[in-house]
Design a protein around this motif. Structure first.
Motif, PDB file in Angstrom:
ATOM      1  N   ARG A 143      -5.635 -71.967  53.500  1.00  0.00           N
ATOM      2  CA  ARG A 143      -5.474 -73.047  52.534  1.00  0.00           C
ATOM      3  C   ARG A 143      -4.295 -73.946  52.932  1.00  0.00           C
ATOM      4  O   ARG A 143      -4.387 -75.180  52.860  1.00  0.00           O
ATOM      5  CB  ARG A 143      -5.253 -72.458  51.138  1.00  0.00           C
ATOM      6  N   ASP A 173     -13.032 -67.721  47.742  1.00  0.00           N
ATOM      7  CA  ASP A 173     -11.732 -68.346  47.927  1.00  0.00           C
ATOM      8  C   ASP A 173     -11.332 -68.355  49.392  1.00  0.00           C
ATOM      9  O   ASP A 173     -11.883 -67.625  50.225  1.00  0.00           O
ATOM     10  CB  ASP A 173     -10.664 -67.605  47.129  1.00  0.00           C
ATOM     11  N   LEU A 174     -10.324 -69.153  49.684  1.00  0.00           N
ATOM     12  CA  LEU A 174      -9.712 -69.172  51.006  1.00  0.00           C
ATOM     13  C   LEU A 174      -8.462 -68.301  51.003  1.00  0.00           C
ATOM     14  O   LEU A 174      -7.740 -68.258  50.000  1.00  0.00           O
ATOM     15  CB  LEU A 174      -9.310 -70.588  51.395  1.00  0.00           C
ATOM     16  N   THR A 220     -15.661 -74.624  54.945  1.00  0.00           N
ATOM     17  CA  THR A 220     -15.109 -74.590  53.585  1.00  0.00           C
ATOM     18  C   THR A 220     -16.142 -75.028  52.542  1.00  0.00           C
ATOM     19  O   THR A 220     -16.119 -74.552  51.407  1.00  0.00           O
ATOM     20  CB  THR A 220     -13.866 -75.491  53.481  1.00  0.00           C
ATOM     21  N   ARG A 221     -17.040 -75.933  52.920  1.00  0.00           N
ATOM     22  CA  ARG A 221     -18.066 -76.374  51.976  1.00  0.00           C
ATOM     23  C   ARG A 221     -18.988 -75.218  51.604  1.00  0.00           C
ATOM     24  O   ARG A 221     -19.326 -75.019  50.432  1.00  0.00           O
ATOM     25  CB  ARG A 221     -18.883 -77.526  52.578  1.00  0.00           C
ATOM     26  N   GLN A 222     -19.382 -74.415  52.601  1.00  0.00           N
ATOM     27  CA  GLN A 222     -20.252 -73.284  52.337  1.00  0.00           C
ATOM     28  C   GLN A 222     -19.539 -72.227  51.499  1.00  0.00           C
ATOM     29  O   GLN A 222     -20.126 -71.627  50.601  1.00  0.00           O
ATOM     30  CB  GLN A 222     -20.731 -72.665  53.652  1.00  0.00           C
ATOM     31  N   LEU A 223     -18.266 -72.002  51.769  1.00  0.00           N
ATOM     32  CA  LEU A 223     -17.495 -71.046  50.976  1.00  0.00           C
ATOM     33  C   LEU A 223     -17.460 -71.453  49.512  1.00  0.00           C
ATOM     34  O   LEU A 223     -17.571 -70.605  48.619  1.00  0.00           O
ATOM     35  CB  LEU A 223     -16.059 -70.947  51.521  1.00  0.00           C
ATOM     36  N   LYS A 224     -17.320 -72.745  49.271  1.00  0.00           N
ATOM     37  CA  LYS A 224     -17.299 -73.234  47.891  1.00  0.00           C
ATOM     38  C   LYS A 224     -18.641 -72.981  47.209  1.00  0.00           C
ATOM     39  O   LYS A 224     -18.692 -72.584  46.039  1.00  0.00           O
ATOM     40  CB  LYS A 224     -16.959 -74.719  47.877  1.00  0.00           C
ATOM     41  N   GLU A 225     -19.735 -73.184  47.923  1.00  0.00           N
ATOM     42  CA  GLU A 225     -21.065 -72.939  47.363  1.00  0.00           C
ATOM     43  C   GLU A 225     -21.245 -71.462  47.021  1.00  0.00           C
ATOM     44  O   GLU A 225     -21.907 -71.123  46.036  1.00  0.00           O
ATOM     45  CB  GLU A 225     -22.138 -73.383  48.354  1.00  0.00           C
ATOM     46  N   TRP A 226     -20.649 -70.590  47.829  1.00  0.00           N
ATOM     47  CA  TRP A 226     -20.752 -69.146  47.588  1.00  0.00           C
ATOM     48  C   TRP A 226     -19.674 -68.661  46.613  1.00  0.00           C
ATOM     49  O   TRP A 226     -19.592 -67.465  46.350  1.00  0.00           O
ATOM     50  CB  TRP A 226     -20.625 -68.385  48.904  1.00  0.00           C
ATOM     51  N   GLN A 227     -18.835 -69.554  46.126  1.00  0.00           N
ATOM     52  CA  GLN A 227     -17.764 -69.244  45.171  1.00  0.00           C
ATOM     53  C   GLN A 227     -16.769 -68.241  45.762  1.00  0.00           C
ATOM     54  O   GLN A 227     -16.331 -67.300  45.096  1.00  0.00           O
ATOM     55  CB  GLN A 227     -18.349 -68.703  43.868  1.00  0.00           C
ATOM     56  N   SER A 280     -20.195 -63.036  44.698  1.00  0.00           N
ATOM     57  CA  SER A 280     -19.895 -63.114  43.271  1.00  0.00           C
ATOM     58  C   SER A 280     -20.360 -61.854  42.549  1.00  0.00           C
ATOM     59  O   SER A 280     -21.113 -61.038  43.105  1.00  0.00           O
ATOM     60  CB  SER A 280     -20.556 -64.350  42.667  1.00  0.00           C
TER      61      SER A 280
END
Length: 285
Positions: free
Chosen positions: A252, A246-247, A237-244, A41
């Motif tokens: 996707r 995208d896929l 994907t859960r960790q990617l979301k926490e790190w903000q 980010s």
């Protein structure tokens, strides 16, 4: 040429303004001859990581080892110049840094600054121009007469002309449309493949990360929270979301397909071709 950071902490200071610990106890080793993306980010420390690798930002603690040279709080300016001969840096919107009367003079400036004679510098300028996909006919033109995309390529050619072992790029595709991003990164990958050199690039574009990087560094609050191959990054994907983060589009689509069909594809898909091959493999195409 290997780059190794050991417990590097760095503060960013401009005049009276101080931003402490833009890098916070960072330790990592960059794999030579690889393309590595740096993601995270805004304010995570991505650009600071690049700057500390070529001595534009000096560690307040720890040190950076580049080949046989070391950057620490006591490194001299002369040593830094020697290091920068091998570590090329392309800043965000590099076209804004063009300054010479002609394209040829702008590209040759780097080699001349590092002690190359005029004739050799001109040869290197022509070679670098070819490497970024531009014709020699523009060497005598003013860089300010070129299109935006051409200006960016000329600026990158100015770094390549010094024949660095490593090239650092801060958001090289910023402001470009998808076609422009793909074209520029394809040129850089071709340079990497032909020369066997190391590329480290900062990006917010996970599509570019998936398509062009081999390794990836994820940064958060000045620290490295992931440094590994690209493909495993997109499994969690859960960790990617926490790190903000995208896929990429293909991944996707894959997740949506698997959720709706109940059919799991044999591997993580990062490009349309990989997705199509996986769908064929499970008999869905």
């Amino acid at each position: 040429m290997q780059i190794k950071l050991e417990h590097v902490t760095a503060n960013y200071k401009i005049g009276p303004l101080l931003k402490p610990r833009v890098l916070d106890d960072v330790s990592l080793t960059l794999n030579p001859g690889r393309i590595t993306a740096v993601v995270g980010s805004t304010g995570a420390g991505k650009s600071s990581l690049l700057k500390v690798c070529n001595g534009l930002l000096i560690p307040s603690e720890g040190h950076v080892t580049i080949g046989s040279k070391e950057i620490n709080s006591k490194t001299s300016k002369q040593s830094l110049k020697t290091i920068r001969k091998h570590i090329g840096m392309v800043f965000q919107f590099p076209e804004s840094q063009l300054f010479a009367e002609t394209v040829g003079e702008d590209i040759a400036f780097g080699p001349l600054n590092f002690g190359t004679d005029q004739r050799r510098a001109e040869q290197l300028a022509r070679k670098a121009l070819q490497q970024v996909g531009l014709d020699e006919s523009i060497l005598s033109k003013s860089p300010f007469s070129l299109s935006g995309g051409q200006k960016r390529r000329v600026a990158i050619a100015g770094v390549l002309a010094s024949e660095p072992e490593v090239i650092l790029l801060d958001e090289p595709t910023a402001g470009l449309d998808p076609a422009g991003r793909k074209e520029l990164l394809t040129l850089l990958k071709r340079w990497h493949d032909e020369e066997g050199k190391t590329i480290l690039f900062v990006t917010h574009d996970m599509e570019s990360t998936a398509r062009f990087a081999e390794d990836v560094i994820v940064m958060e609050n000045g620290s490295v929270v992931y440094h590994d191959a690209v493909r495993p990054l997109f499994e969690n994907t859960r960790q990617l979301k926490e790190w903000q983060l995208d896929l990429p589009e293909a991944r996707r689509f894959q997740l949506g397909f698997e959720a709706q069909s109940g059919i799991h594809l044999p591997h993580v898909c990062l490009t349309e071709k990989e997705l199509m091959d996986a769908l064929i493999e499970v008999g869905c195409v």
